[in-house]
Structures are given as C-alpha cells and as structure tokens.
Design an enzyme around this catalytic site. Structure first.
Site, PDB file in Angstrom:
ATOM      1  N   GLY A   1     -14.858   1.038  15.035  1.00 43.90           N
ATOM      2  CA  GLY A   1     -14.933   2.187  15.940  1.00 43.90           C
ATOM      3  C   GLY A   1     -15.461   3.440  15.265  1.00 43.90           C
ATOM      4  O   GLY A   1     -16.220   4.207  15.857  1.00 43.90           O
TER       5      GLY A   1
ATOM      6  N   LYS B   1       0.874  -1.186   0.000  1.00 45.12           N
ATOM      7  CA  LYS B   1       0.000   0.000   0.000  1.00 45.12           C
ATOM      8  C   LYS B   1       0.903   1.226   0.000  1.00 45.12           C
ATOM      9  O   LYS B   1       1.949   1.217   0.658  1.00 45.12           O
ATOM     10  CB  LYS B   1      -0.855   0.044   1.274  1.00 45.12           C
ATOM     11  CG  LYS B   1      -2.008  -0.910   1.303  1.00 45.12           C
ATOM     12  CD  LYS B   1      -2.859  -0.607   2.543  1.00 45.12           C
ATOM     13  CE  LYS B   1      -3.697  -1.807   2.904  1.00 45.12           C
ATOM     14  NZ  LYS B   1      -4.200  -1.740   4.279  1.00 45.12           N
TER      15      LYS B   1
ATOM     16  N   ASP C   1       5.009   0.086  14.658  1.00 43.47           N
ATOM     17  CA  ASP C   1       3.724  -0.129  15.345  1.00 43.47           C
ATOM     18  C   ASP C   1       3.901  -0.260  16.852  1.00 43.47           C
ATOM     19  O   ASP C   1       2.994   0.018  17.622  1.00 43.47           O
ATOM     20  CB  ASP C   1       3.078  -1.438  14.849  1.00 43.47           C
ATOM     21  CG  ASP C   1       2.259  -1.230  13.598  1.00 43.47           C
ATOM     22  OD1 ASP C   1       2.483  -0.221  12.915  1.00 43.47           O
ATOM     23  OD2 ASP C   1       1.396  -2.070  13.298  1.00 43.47           O
TER      24      ASP C   1
ATOM     25  N   GLY D   1     -12.080   0.721  11.540  1.00 41.89           N
ATOM     26  CA  GLY D   1     -13.296   0.354  10.809  1.00 41.89           C
ATOM     27  C   GLY D   1     -14.570   0.286  11.619  1.00 41.89           C
ATOM     28  O   GLY D   1     -15.581   0.914  11.296  1.00 41.89           O
TER      29      GLY D   1
ATOM     30  N   GLY E   1      -8.616  -6.407  13.370  1.00 41.40           N
ATOM     31  CA  GLY E   1      -7.711  -6.535  14.515  1.00 41.40           C
ATOM     32  C   GLY E   1      -8.036  -5.386  15.443  1.00 41.40           C
ATOM     33  O   GLY E   1      -8.190  -4.263  14.972  1.00 41.40           O
TER      34      GLY E   1
ATOM     35  N   PHE F   1     -18.226  -7.448  10.860  1.00 38.53           N
ATOM     36  CA  PHE F   1     -19.249  -7.040  11.825  1.00 38.53           C
ATOM     37  C   PHE F   1     -20.551  -6.617  11.155  1.00 38.53           C
ATOM     38  O   PHE F   1     -21.617  -6.732  11.744  1.00 38.53           O
ATOM     39  CB  PHE F   1     -18.706  -5.926  12.731  1.00 38.53           C
ATOM     40  CG  PHE F   1     -17.814  -6.455  13.822  1.00 38.53           C
ATOM     41  CD1 PHE F   1     -18.253  -6.523  15.131  1.00 38.53           C
ATOM     42  CD2 PHE F   1     -16.534  -6.919  13.541  1.00 38.53           C
ATOM     43  CE1 PHE F   1     -17.437  -7.028  16.142  1.00 38.53           C
ATOM     44  CE2 PHE F   1     -15.708  -7.426  14.535  1.00 38.53           C
ATOM     45  CZ  PHE F   1     -16.169  -7.480  15.842  1.00 38.53           C
TER      46      PHE F   1
END
Length: 400
Positions: A333, A14, A147, A331, A211, A283
C-alpha cells in the site's frame, strides 16, 4: 516516557525503545532464531547497526540480550534499565475479552492464554514474551495491545457468520479481524493530516502487505473488516487464499487424499498470489515478471489481488453509506504506485480523481487524489509500534 515495545514471534523478537512524547525511536532491533542454532541480535541505535551472535535458548534469553544492548556503554541508549518506564506488548488475539489495550495482570494473562486456540501460531509466543519481561522487570508496568481490539466495535450482524448460532455461543466462532493497531493508527493519522475530526469521517483503510486486510472505519470506529475468525479470510494475499467456497476443502481432501489440516496449510502457505503465479509471494517479483517478461500467470495473480481489493473497497463504501477517505498503508500500500492505480481504476464513481504524479510517492504521507476530488485518497505509512507506545503511555499515565 521511555517505552519498550515488544513483538514476539515463535522464534523471533522485534523491539523498539520509543520516547512516547514525540515518537522518537531511540533504538530498535530484531532477535532471530530464538531456540535454534546461530541465534542473532541485530541492534540499531545512533545510526549504527550492531550484530550480536549469541545463543538464545528462549525469549527470556532474547529479552536479556536486548536489555544488555540498550544499556551497553558503547552502543546503548540508556544508562540503566530503570529508565524504561513501561513495556508495550503486541498480542495478536484478544478474543471477545478485550475491546482496548489493558494493563497486564494475572487475570489478563489468563484471558490471553484462553485465546491460544484462536491464534495457536501467535499467542503462545506473545505470552512467552510477557512472562519473560515480568521475570526480568517485575516492577515495570506492562500493557497488552491487541490486533483484534480495534474491531470489537463491529455490530453483531457484521461479525456473526450465518451458521448455527450455538457454534458462536459454544466456540466463539465469529469474525474478529486483525491488523487492528495499523487500521487504528492510519485512520487517526489520516484525519489529523486532513485536519478533520475522525468522528465525522467515513474512512476505508487498506493494509496491503504479505498479509492484507481492509477496514471500514465510520466515525473513528471499525464497523467491518475483511479478515475473519482467522487471518485467512478476505483478500487474496502473498501466500494466503483469502475467502473461498468452504466446500473446496472437503473436495480437495477427497481428490488429493489429504487431511483438513493439510488443505488449510495449503490455503495458508501455498496459495494467494504465490499459488496463482507459481513464482513468488513478493509483489516486486510479480511486477517484474508481469511487466518486464510478459508472464501471464504473474499478471493474473496481480489482477486477482487488485480485483478483490477493489470489490472490498466498493462494498465498504456501501456498508457506510459513502466514503470520505481511502487510505493505503503497509508494504504494498505504501510502496506500490502501480498497484494502487490498478486497484483504483474503475472506482472513480465513488468521488475521487487520482493524481498520477502525486501517486508516484513511495513510503511517505501524501494525498494522491486531485485537489478537486470529493473523496481524499491517501498514502499513510503505518506505525504500529508508535500506536502501541501511545496506548501504553495512556494506560500507565492513568495509574498515577
């Protein structure tokens, strides 16, 4: 300063070309199926989406193709490569070596390589991307943004596991935490929106996606986070179990006659809300199944997920001696008003009231608690690429 931000996966890459001064994204895209047949580059610039089908046998081929797209006379955004001032690389694991982003040198690359055993799925691809860029753009400064780095401020009593201490000294087994760039960005952005110094705030950041992890950010520093030695610890996730009793591993090995590696694979790829629902790790699918079709296991999966998030928010408020701000990002949240309401229900004792109208927001910055709440509840879309670009800019500026 024009900064190319690169995030390499094992067979993907990306990228974003960002003007760091104002955060403007000049171009972005994704190279897929690197090293596999039917490689594809999807390049977005000037409101156009270009698909380029070309074999990419490795990350070097992919980066060459990305650079060709960026300077292309029809759909490029720069005249030539010399306009790229620096490259910022996302690196998943920096172990205990790195507490912040760093200029990539041979020594830094060696340290990232030493961390491969801590992140065997991610660091090798990150290293490939760095090496490929160095070969193609040898004179352009490169920065590694980790990270794990943001969480290196955790105190020892938060990051050490209660196992024999020698395993920490010998193998560096400890909590590292992940999603650090996201937790750092949204905590800083929340403080900016509230117009308060981050050094005076106790913030709980909830990065909820496929995640998921939560961080306790006190006075601008991470003091605890839910992911651990690996991204498998903590919350129930899309396909990951999160924290379970370690004895379950040996029990399943015996009962199912499978190896430890196979059990860990199940915990990583077949568990979480997918494992409980038997339907999906997405979800949106679970909400449809639970609320439209009355699927009991889909509802149970959502309950397990929300309960673990709720419990962690409560424990981090305790760890910090209170909370001023709760932030939702990533995503789920950012785009899940129902899930947010579900999580927050019962946490009002912390000092907030949810404004149900404001909570309908999706993918936008918003304060979703009522004006008279002592604690602010917020939605802040994450922007890891911008954070990587800003860190890269800061380090390159310091070289001048």
């Amino acid at each position: 300063m024009k900064i190319l931000v690169i995030n390499c996966g094992s067979s993907s890459l990306k990228y974003q070309l960002i003007e760091s001064k104002d955060g403007n994204v000049l171009a972005k895209g994704l190279a897929e199926r690197i090293g596999i047949n039917d490689s594809l580059l999807t390049h977005n610039a000037n409101g156009e989406k270009i698909k380029i089908k070309k074999d990419m046998k490795d990350h070097k081929d992919a980066i060459k193709l990305v650079l060709d797209a960026l300077v292309n006379s029809d759909y490029g955004v720069i005249k030539d490569m010399s306009e790229i001032d620096a490259v910022g690389h996302r690196v998943v694991h920096g172990g205990e070596y790195f507490t912040s982003s760093v200029l990539i040198t041979d020594d830094v690359l060696k340290a990232i390589t030493d961390c491969i055993e801590l992140a065997p799925l991610h660091n090798p691809a990150n290293i490939e991307g760095i090496k490929a860029c160095k070969q193609i753009m040898p004179d352009v400064p490169m920065v590694a943004v980790f990270d794990t780095a943001f969480h290196q401020t955790m105190p020892d009593y938060a990051y050490l596991y209660p196992i024999p201490y020698e395993y920490y000294t010998k193998y560096k087994i400890r909590k590292y935490g992940f999603h650090g760039t996201s937790h750092k960005y949204v905590s800083q952005r929340a403080a900016e929106i509230l117009n308060k110094p981050i050094e005076s705030l106790k913030i709980i950041t909830c990065h909820l996606g496929n995640g998921s992890s939560i961080a306790a950010v006190k006075n601008g520093k991470s003091i605890d986070t839910s992911m651990g030695f690996t991204p498998l610890e903590g919350l129930a996730m899309g396909t990951r179990s999160g924290s379970i009793d370690p004895s379950i591993i040996s029990y399943l090995m015996e009962k199912e006659n499978i190896s430890a590696e196979e059990v860990v694979n199940i915990l990583n790829k077949k568990s979480g809300v997918y494992g409980i629902s038997g339907i999906s790790s997405d979800f949106r699918d679970l909400e449809d199944a639970a609320f439209k079709n009355g699927d009991k296991r889909a509802q149970l999966a959502l309950n397990v997920f929300a309960y673990r998030v709720k419990k962690t928010i409560g424990s981090y408020a305790a760890a910090m001696g209170g909370v001023d701000v709760i932030v939702f990002t990533a995503g789920i949240g950012e785009n899940g008003p129902e899930i947010r309401e579900f999580i927050l229900d019962g946490l009002e004792f912390l000092g907030f009231k949810l404004d149900k109208e404001k909570n309908k927001v999706r993918g936008e910055e918003a304060i979703i608690s009522t004006a008279d709440s002592k604690v602010n509840v917020m939605v802040v879309p994450t922007n890891e690429e911008y954070m990587i670009a800003k860190d890269t800019e800061k380090i390159v500026e310091s070289l001048k």
